[in-house]
Design a protein around this motif. Sequence first.
Motif, PDB file in Angstrom:
ATOM      1  N   GLY A  36      -6.657   4.683   2.213  1.00  0.00           N
ATOM      2  CA  GLY A  36      -6.310   3.998   0.960  1.00  0.00           C
ATOM      3  C   GLY A  36      -5.497   4.793  -0.050  1.00  0.00           C
ATOM      4  N   VAL A  37      -5.003   4.027  -1.030  1.00  0.00           N
ATOM      5  CA  VAL A  37      -4.079   4.566  -2.033  1.00  0.00           C
ATOM      6  C   VAL A  37      -4.743   5.633  -2.911  1.00  0.00           C
ATOM      7  N   ASP A  38      -5.980   5.384  -3.329  1.00  0.00           N
ATOM      8  CA  ASP A  38      -6.629   6.323  -4.250  1.00  0.00           C
ATOM      9  C   ASP A  38      -6.834   7.677  -3.588  1.00  0.00           C
ATOM     10  N   TRP A  39      -7.280   7.628  -2.328  1.00  0.00           N
ATOM     11  CA  TRP A  39      -7.448   8.884  -1.583  1.00  0.00           C
ATOM     12  C   TRP A  39      -6.118   9.637  -1.511  1.00  0.00           C
ATOM     13  N   TYR A  40      -5.051   8.898  -1.165  1.00  0.00           N
ATOM     14  CA  TYR A  40      -3.737   9.528  -0.969  1.00  0.00           C
ATOM     15  C   TYR A  40      -3.252  10.169  -2.259  1.00  0.00           C
ATOM     16  N   GLU A  57       8.001  13.494   9.143  1.00  0.00           N
ATOM     17  CA  GLU A  57       6.846  13.808   8.290  1.00  0.00           C
ATOM     18  C   GLU A  57       6.448  12.606   7.429  1.00  0.00           C
ATOM     19  N   THR A  58       7.440  11.840   6.981  1.00  0.00           N
ATOM     20  CA  THR A  58       7.147  10.633   6.205  1.00  0.00           C
ATOM     21  C   THR A  58       6.239   9.707   7.012  1.00  0.00           C
ATOM     22  N   LEU A  59       6.627   9.467   8.269  1.00  0.00           N
ATOM     23  CA  LEU A  59       5.867   8.548   9.116  1.00  0.00           C
ATOM     24  C   LEU A  59       4.485   9.105   9.426  1.00  0.00           C
ATOM     25  N   CYS A  60       4.368  10.431   9.521  1.00  0.00           N
ATOM     26  CA  CYS A  60       3.064  11.051   9.777  1.00  0.00           C
ATOM     27  C   CYS A  60       2.110  10.868   8.591  1.00  0.00           C
ATOM     28  N   ASN A  61       2.649  10.550   7.435  1.00  0.00           N
ATOM     29  CA  ASN A  61       1.806  10.295   6.270  1.00  0.00           C
ATOM     30  C   ASN A  61       1.108   8.939   6.336  1.00  0.00           C
ATOM     31  N   ILE A  62       1.646   8.027   7.136  1.00  0.00           N
ATOM     32  CA  ILE A  62       1.219   6.630   7.052  1.00  0.00           C
ATOM     33  C   ILE A  62      -0.171   6.342   7.637  1.00  0.00           C
ATOM     34  N   PRO A  63      -0.533   6.871   8.844  1.00  0.00           N
ATOM     35  CA  PRO A  63      -1.811   6.452   9.438  1.00  0.00           C
ATOM     36  C   PRO A  63      -3.027   6.662   8.527  1.00  0.00           C
ATOM     37  N   HIS A  64      -3.151   7.845   7.956  1.00  0.00           N
ATOM     38  CA  HIS A  64      -4.327   8.102   7.122  1.00  0.00           C
ATOM     39  C   HIS A  64      -4.278   7.348   5.801  1.00  0.00           C
ATOM     40  N   LEU A  65      -3.053   7.135   5.297  1.00  0.00           N
ATOM     41  CA  LEU A  65      -2.933   6.356   4.060  1.00  0.00           C
ATOM     42  C   LEU A  65      -3.485   4.946   4.291  1.00  0.00           C
ATOM     43  N   ILE A  66      -3.116   4.336   5.418  1.00  0.00           N
ATOM     44  CA  ILE A  66      -3.599   2.986   5.693  1.00  0.00           C
ATOM     45  C   ILE A  66      -5.115   3.003   5.910  1.00  0.00           C
ATOM     46  N   LEU A 125       0.234  11.342  16.150  1.00  0.00           N
ATOM     47  CA  LEU A 125       0.230  11.030  14.721  1.00  0.00           C
ATOM     48  C   LEU A 125       1.542  10.344  14.337  1.00  0.00           C
ATOM     49  N   LEU A 126       2.640  10.855  14.888  1.00  0.00           N
ATOM     50  CA  LEU A 126       3.941  10.240  14.610  1.00  0.00           C
ATOM     51  C   LEU A 126       4.008   8.833  15.211  1.00  0.00           C
ATOM     52  N   LEU A 127       3.536   8.699  16.463  1.00  0.00           N
ATOM     53  CA  LEU A 127       3.577   7.374  17.100  1.00  0.00           C
ATOM     54  C   LEU A 127       2.756   6.369  16.307  1.00  0.00           C
ATOM     55  N   GLU A 128       1.584   6.801  15.831  1.00  0.00           N
ATOM     56  CA  GLU A 128       0.743   5.873  15.067  1.00  0.00           C
ATOM     57  C   GLU A 128       1.436   5.455  13.768  1.00  0.00           C
ATOM     58  N   GLY A 129       2.039   6.420  13.098  1.00  0.00           N
ATOM     59  CA  GLY A 129       2.773   6.112  11.867  1.00  0.00           C
ATOM     60  C   GLY A 129       3.922   5.155  12.139  1.00  0.00           C
ATOM     61  N   MET A 130       4.604   5.382  13.259  1.00  0.00           N
ATOM     62  CA  MET A 130       5.729   4.518  13.611  1.00  0.00           C
ATOM     63  C   MET A 130       5.263   3.111  13.950  1.00  0.00           C
ATOM     64  N   ALA A 131       4.130   3.026  14.653  1.00  0.00           N
ATOM     65  CA  ALA A 131       3.608   1.703  15.016  1.00  0.00           C
ATOM     66  C   ALA A 131       3.314   0.892  13.762  1.00  0.00           C
ATOM     67  N   ILE A 132       2.683   1.533  12.778  1.00  0.00           N
ATOM     68  CA  ILE A 132       2.352   0.820  11.530  1.00  0.00           C
ATOM     69  C   ILE A 132       3.624   0.401  10.799  1.00  0.00           C
ATOM     70  N   ALA A 133       4.592   1.331  10.734  1.00  0.00           N
ATOM     71  CA  ALA A 133       5.856   1.020  10.045  1.00  0.00           C
ATOM     72  C   ALA A 133       6.583  -0.130  10.741  1.00  0.00           C
ATOM     73  N   ALA A 134       6.609  -0.095  12.065  1.00  0.00           N
ATOM     74  CA  ALA A 134       7.301  -1.136  12.828  1.00  0.00           C
ATOM     75  C   ALA A 134       6.636  -2.493  12.602  1.00  0.00           C
ATOM     76  N   PHE A 135       5.310  -2.495  12.600  1.00  0.00           N
ATOM     77  CA  PHE A 135       4.565  -3.735  12.368  1.00  0.00           C
ATOM     78  C   PHE A 135       4.880  -4.278  10.969  1.00  0.00           C
ATOM     79  N   THR A 140       0.837  -1.204   0.000  1.00  0.00           N
ATOM     80  CA  THR A 140       0.000   0.000   0.000  1.00  0.00           C
ATOM     81  C   THR A 140       0.871   1.254   0.000  1.00  0.00           C
ATOM     82  N   VAL A 141       1.885   1.262   0.871  1.00  0.00           N
ATOM     83  CA  VAL A 141       2.742   2.445   0.978  1.00  0.00           C
ATOM     84  C   VAL A 141       3.547   2.642  -0.313  1.00  0.00           C
ATOM     85  N   GLN A 142       3.957   1.512  -0.886  1.00  0.00           N
ATOM     86  CA  GLN A 142       4.714   1.592  -2.134  1.00  0.00           C
ATOM     87  C   GLN A 142       3.828   2.076  -3.283  1.00  0.00           C
TER      88      GLN A 142
END
Lengths: 434, 188
Positions: free
Chosen positions: A225-229, A213-222, A104-114, A45-47
């Motif tokens: 979705g990709v189309d929204w992003y 900022e990169t990691l802050c992008n992740i929570p809402h993307l997940i 927001l950063l913690l949430e992004g980091m949690a997703i990335a770590a997972f 998804t992130v890719q």
Amino acid sequence: MLTNPLTKNIGTEGIATTLERYLENGGYRGWRKALQMSPDDIIKTVQDAGVRGRGGAGFNTGLKWSFVPRDEKAPPTRYLVCNADEMEPGTFKDRLLMENDPHLLLEGMAIAAFAIGARRAYIFIRGEYHLAAARLETAIEEARARKLVGTEITSTDFQLEFHVHRSAGNYICGEETALINALEGQRAIPRAKPPFPQVSGLWGKPTVVNNVETLCNIPHLIELGVDWYKGLGRGEDGGTKIFGASGRVKNPGAWELPMGTPIREIIEQHAGGMQDGLKLRGFLPGGGSTDFLGPDQLDLPMDYDTVGKAGSRMGTGTITVLDDQTCPVGLVLNLTRFFARESCGWCTPCRDGLPWAVKLLARIECGEAQPEDLELLREQAQRMGPGNTFCALAPGAAAPILSALKLFEQDFNDHISRGCCPYDLERQNIPLAV
Amino acid sequence: MSSTIAADTIEVMEQQDTDPRSAGRSLTAEEKRDIDREFSHYEDRDSVALEALRVVQKHRGWISDDTLYAIADYLAVSPTQLESIATCYQLIFRQPVGKEVIFLCKSSSCWIMGCEKLQRHLEEQLGIRPGQTTPDGIFTLLETPCLGDCDKAPVMMVGEEMHRHMSADKLDEFILEKKKHHADQSAD
């Protein structure tokens, strides 16, 4: 449609978003959804969304994550590191995100770590960001108490411990391999690549280093979705970005805007244009290590590749504006002094080259240079260019020098022919002492 | 001439490395406890180097040679390695500093907005140059790279506090206030 995912929770200035408020606004929904997904799907998804590294390099984030070995033979210990060592001259976006919306950063980091299978995550924050570090530590406590992170995360056996590592002021730590050395308690010098950190990083284990900022992008993307992003962007790149402007504009600041927002719109509309009586001479699109662009480039959209094709880099996206009553040579001297001071000394072109560049620029600024010094400066800057150094510090330092020599050639020549700086020294506060 | 070092010389060097020339070079129980607390966050003892320097600096104000040896000893790293870490960070002080360390931002945006003029004003008012401390031990002036507050330039950081949109008047106010604060404290 949500159009400001990075700043939607940021309320009154000076007050951090609490966990309560964050949850009320839909916080940690991306994290909960991610826990139901497979790591492969998250990375894909992130890719597919084309999230690009907001630290300045613009590398595809999902692709970076995909380099982490995750098969059965892969080392079980992996690390996620958030690069919060924001020290690029003219850059003030990560401070804003961390101070105002730490969750927001913690949430992004949690997703990335997972996604990469890391059970320990470090936030490497510059030592000067006291308030941001304190707010992140509070946020980690809040999230742990609510079982959103830690060893007892609700409805999963995945465990994730956070630690805020406060650095102590050293620009080179922003370079990911120097940052890893610093985290290991070594002197912060860059490492040779390969091996890349994704394979062998922190304590020799697979490690992903991502910007705040990169990691802050992740929570809402997940979550959305990709189309929204992708739909958020106005140009080639998807998503939004914290853009900013500083210098002698009417309303300096930082704003979340779609990727691909034209530079003119940022400077004239959001920053209110130049202060009265001043004209725009040029600008650094995203920090001190990007090339100067001139007024003829104002209509460029802020996209990584577009700004790259124009001969600069989008970098951090926070624009430094140069007006027509500030000496461009003085500004380049200031930037080069910064890089000379912050060189880690590990490789010769940077350690020895930058002080030479400072000497030459100081000579020019004071009107003591000879015409041939300009060629010498150009050669010196080229020697610090890509391919000659361990990391990007010296090539970054060469960028404003080489671009200024082209864009402000007349100014350099005037300093030499007049034997002094032609700008109003008292008004401009040019350093007289070299 | 042979380039090899005699075995007894090496022995002396090793002893110096692990067992510094001693007395008065130890950490307090409180400092040790503060350092110990950090170990759980990292894989090995070496990694705590910066944290240990910071913790001890909090207690002692700066890192003297003796202090550096004491920390190195406690972490079982060489003093040379610890020195290489201490000297690459601007927030670790290897010289004594005043009670108020002024970090004046000298990066591009602050430069455009007039930090050189501010610096001249500060130097005149305090009678010190960057790297120096006022004779009363209150102020130390240091130049710092970008503080990441460029839209509020010119800025400076004192302790953990940011001072934004600085001007000569605001500097005067700041100096007066700090002087008064420290005079009151020493009167108490």
